[in-house]
Write an enzyme that holds these catalytic residues in place. Structure first.
Site, PDB file in Angstrom:
ATOM      1  CE1 TYR A 154      51.513  48.464 -20.090  1.00 43.81           C
ATOM      2  CE2 TYR A 154      52.171  49.608 -22.383  1.00 43.81           C
ATOM      3  CZ  TYR A 154      51.251  49.016 -21.599  1.00 43.81           C
ATOM      4  OH  TYR A 154      49.851  49.132 -21.594  1.00 43.81           O
ATOM      5  CE  LYS A 158      50.224  45.863 -22.288  1.00 44.33           C
ATOM      6  NZ  LYS A 158      49.080  44.869 -21.917  1.00 44.33           N
TER       7      LYS A 158
HETATM    8  N1  NAD Z   1      44.726  52.576 -21.097  1.00 44.94           N
HETATM    9  C1  NAD Z   1      45.438  52.637 -21.986  1.00 44.94           C
HETATM   10  O1  NAD Z   1      45.628  53.375 -22.926  1.00 44.94           O
HETATM   11  C2  NAD Z   1      46.074  51.365 -22.440  1.00 44.94           C
HETATM   12  C3  NAD Z   1      46.653  51.220 -23.793  1.00 44.94           C
HETATM   13  C4  NAD Z   1      47.335  50.053 -24.216  1.00 44.94           C
HETATM   14  C5  NAD Z   1      47.190  48.935 -23.679  1.00 44.94           C
HETATM   15  N2  NAD Z   1      46.490  49.010 -22.191  1.00 44.94           N
HETATM   16  C6  NAD Z   1      46.320  47.584 -21.763  1.00 44.94           C
HETATM   17  O2  NAD Z   1      45.064  47.348 -21.296  1.00 44.94           O
HETATM   18  C7  NAD Z   1      45.094  46.776 -19.939  1.00 44.94           C
HETATM   19  C8  NAD Z   1      43.778  47.365 -19.120  1.00 44.94           C
HETATM   20  O3  NAD Z   1      44.436  48.663 -18.953  1.00 44.94           O
HETATM   21  P1  NAD Z   1      43.773  50.069 -18.141  1.00 44.94           P
HETATM   22  O4  NAD Z   1      43.810  50.978 -18.906  1.00 44.94           O
HETATM   23  O5  NAD Z   1      42.203  49.387 -17.922  1.00 44.94           O
HETATM   24  O6  NAD Z   1      44.544  49.824 -16.566  1.00 44.94           O
HETATM   25  P2  NAD Z   1      44.027  50.063 -15.227  1.00 44.94           P
HETATM   26  O7  NAD Z   1      45.166  50.243 -14.446  1.00 44.94           O
HETATM   27  O8  NAD Z   1      42.693  50.976 -15.183  1.00 44.94           O
HETATM   28  O9  NAD Z   1      43.474  48.430 -14.838  1.00 44.94           O
HETATM   29  C9  NAD Z   1      44.261  47.350 -14.731  1.00 44.94           C
HETATM   30  C10 NAD Z   1      43.703  46.553 -13.680  1.00 44.94           C
HETATM   31  O10 NAD Z   1      44.512  45.272 -13.836  1.00 44.94           O
HETATM   32  C11 NAD Z   1      44.641  44.996 -12.329  1.00 44.94           C
HETATM   33  N3  NAD Z   1      45.859  44.209 -12.216  1.00 44.94           N
HETATM   34  C12 NAD Z   1      47.070  44.810 -12.252  1.00 44.94           C
HETATM   35  N4  NAD Z   1      47.900  43.444 -11.475  1.00 44.94           N
HETATM   36  C13 NAD Z   1      47.041  42.552 -11.573  1.00 44.94           C
HETATM   37  C14 NAD Z   1      47.491  41.225 -11.120  1.00 44.94           C
HETATM   38  N5  NAD Z   1      48.734  40.823 -10.729  1.00 44.94           N
HETATM   39  N6  NAD Z   1      46.501  40.511 -10.965  1.00 44.94           N
HETATM   40  C15 NAD Z   1      45.187  40.607 -11.258  1.00 44.94           C
HETATM   41  N7  NAD Z   1      45.058  41.907 -11.612  1.00 44.94           N
HETATM   42  C16 NAD Z   1      45.755  42.895 -11.616  1.00 44.94           C
HETATM   43  C17 NAD Z   1      44.528  46.340 -11.595  1.00 44.94           C
HETATM   44  O11 NAD Z   1      44.129  45.999 -10.349  1.00 44.94           O
HETATM   45  C18 NAD Z   1      43.351  46.936 -12.454  1.00 44.94           C
HETATM   46  O12 NAD Z   1      42.085  46.972 -11.763  1.00 44.94           O
HETATM   47  C19 NAD Z   1      46.482  46.519 -19.473  1.00 44.94           C
HETATM   48  O13 NAD Z   1      46.986  45.285 -19.851  1.00 44.94           O
HETATM   49  C20 NAD Z   1      47.110  47.797 -20.049  1.00 44.94           C
HETATM   50  O14 NAD Z   1      48.420  47.521 -20.308  1.00 44.94           O
HETATM   51  C21 NAD Z   1      45.893  50.218 -21.952  1.00 44.94           C
END
Ligand code: NAD
Length: 253
Positions: A154, A158
């Protein structure tokens, strides 16, 4: 909004979490929003939130790591909503493990969704942006890009997205297209709930422990990230490109 044209945005991973909040926010900014996720039916909640708010949204089922699905999805958005000129590469998955336990599949899955997915979506949308002489790409990076235990896959993905962002900014700038990255810290979503479960902690306790380490003394909400995406995708943000904005309640280093 300073334009009379309703520009079309695609938010990948828009069914829940940060993507859902971003779709709602971009619709409030006047965009028609394609809510794209693995399962079209799962996008319904977000679409309903947008339409209840007076906005326009379309649910699109697509695996962002699959070339043909991406091509079909972007074509469908262009046909049903209009040319997508705002792209938020937000879809993401975790396959955390310490290096010695990380499988080939853990590595490949994370690379495919985050990196290949952002590449395929950006490539498919760029023609529409070039034709429009306007485009906004925002990639979701992470504080983990700086390195994080248990996240070799990851963190690499990123950090890679930051390189993609800067390259898109350089290649596409002359067409009126900007590319930026938002790098969230701890945001309360299903993803962080999954991390709490992995380390065997109650999610509430996990959030409290995280908040104690964050200068503003709270964890982030999906809307905190949507707010940063709204800035980068704004009509008047055309001179801001190739940047990485950490949205983490304080500096990370
Ligand atoms: N939550 C955090 O603290 C955090 C921190 C840093 C970065 N992020 C990044 O932010 C973004 C959103 O994170 P989140 O926390 O809302 O995650 P989440 O798991 O709640 O949502 C992620 C969404 O992506 C969809 N997804 C996964 N694989 C997919 C694919 N192959 N094609 C289409 N859709 C797909 C999932 O079905 C889900 O609806 C991600 O890229 C994550 O890495 C999140």
């Amino acid at each position: 909004m300073s334009t009379t044209v309703q520009r079309v945005a695609i938010v990948t991973g828009g069914a829940r979490g940060i993507g859902a909040a971003t779709a709602v926010r971009l619709a409030r900014e006047g965009r028609a929003v394609a809510v794209l996720d693995l399962d079209e039916a799962a996008c319904k909640d977000t679409v309903d939130r947008v339409t209840a708010d007076g906005g326009t949204a379309l649910a699109v089922g697509c695996d962002v790591s699959d070339t043909e699905q991406v091509s079909a999805a972007v074509g469908r958005v262009a046909a049903e909503l209009g040319p997508p000129v705002v792209l938020v590469n937000n879809a993401g998955v975790l396959r955390d493990n310490l290096l010695f336990k990380m499988s080939d599949d853990d590595w490949d899955t994370v690379m495919n969704v985050h990196l290949r997915g952002a590449f395929l979506m950006s490539r498919a949308c760029q023609k529409h942006m070039v034709d429009a002489g306007f485009g906004r790409v925002v990639n979701l990076s992470s504080s983990s890009a700086l390195g994080n235990r248990g996240q070799a896959n990851y963190a690499t993905a990123k950090a890679g997205l930051q390189g993609l962002t800067k390259t898109l900014a350089k290649e596409l700038g002359k067409f009126g297209i900007t590319a930026n990255a938002v790098a969230p810290g701890f945001i309360v979503t299903d993803m962080t709930a999954q991390t709490a479960a992995r380390v065997g902690m109650d999610f509430e306790d996990f959030q409290k422990a995280a908040a104690d380490r964050i200068p503003v003394q709270r964890v982030g909400r999906p809307e905190d990230i949507a707010n940063a995406v709204a800035f980068f995708t704004g009509e008047d943000a055309g001179f801001v490109s190739g940047q990485v904005l950490y949205v983490a309640g304080g500096p990370l280093n």
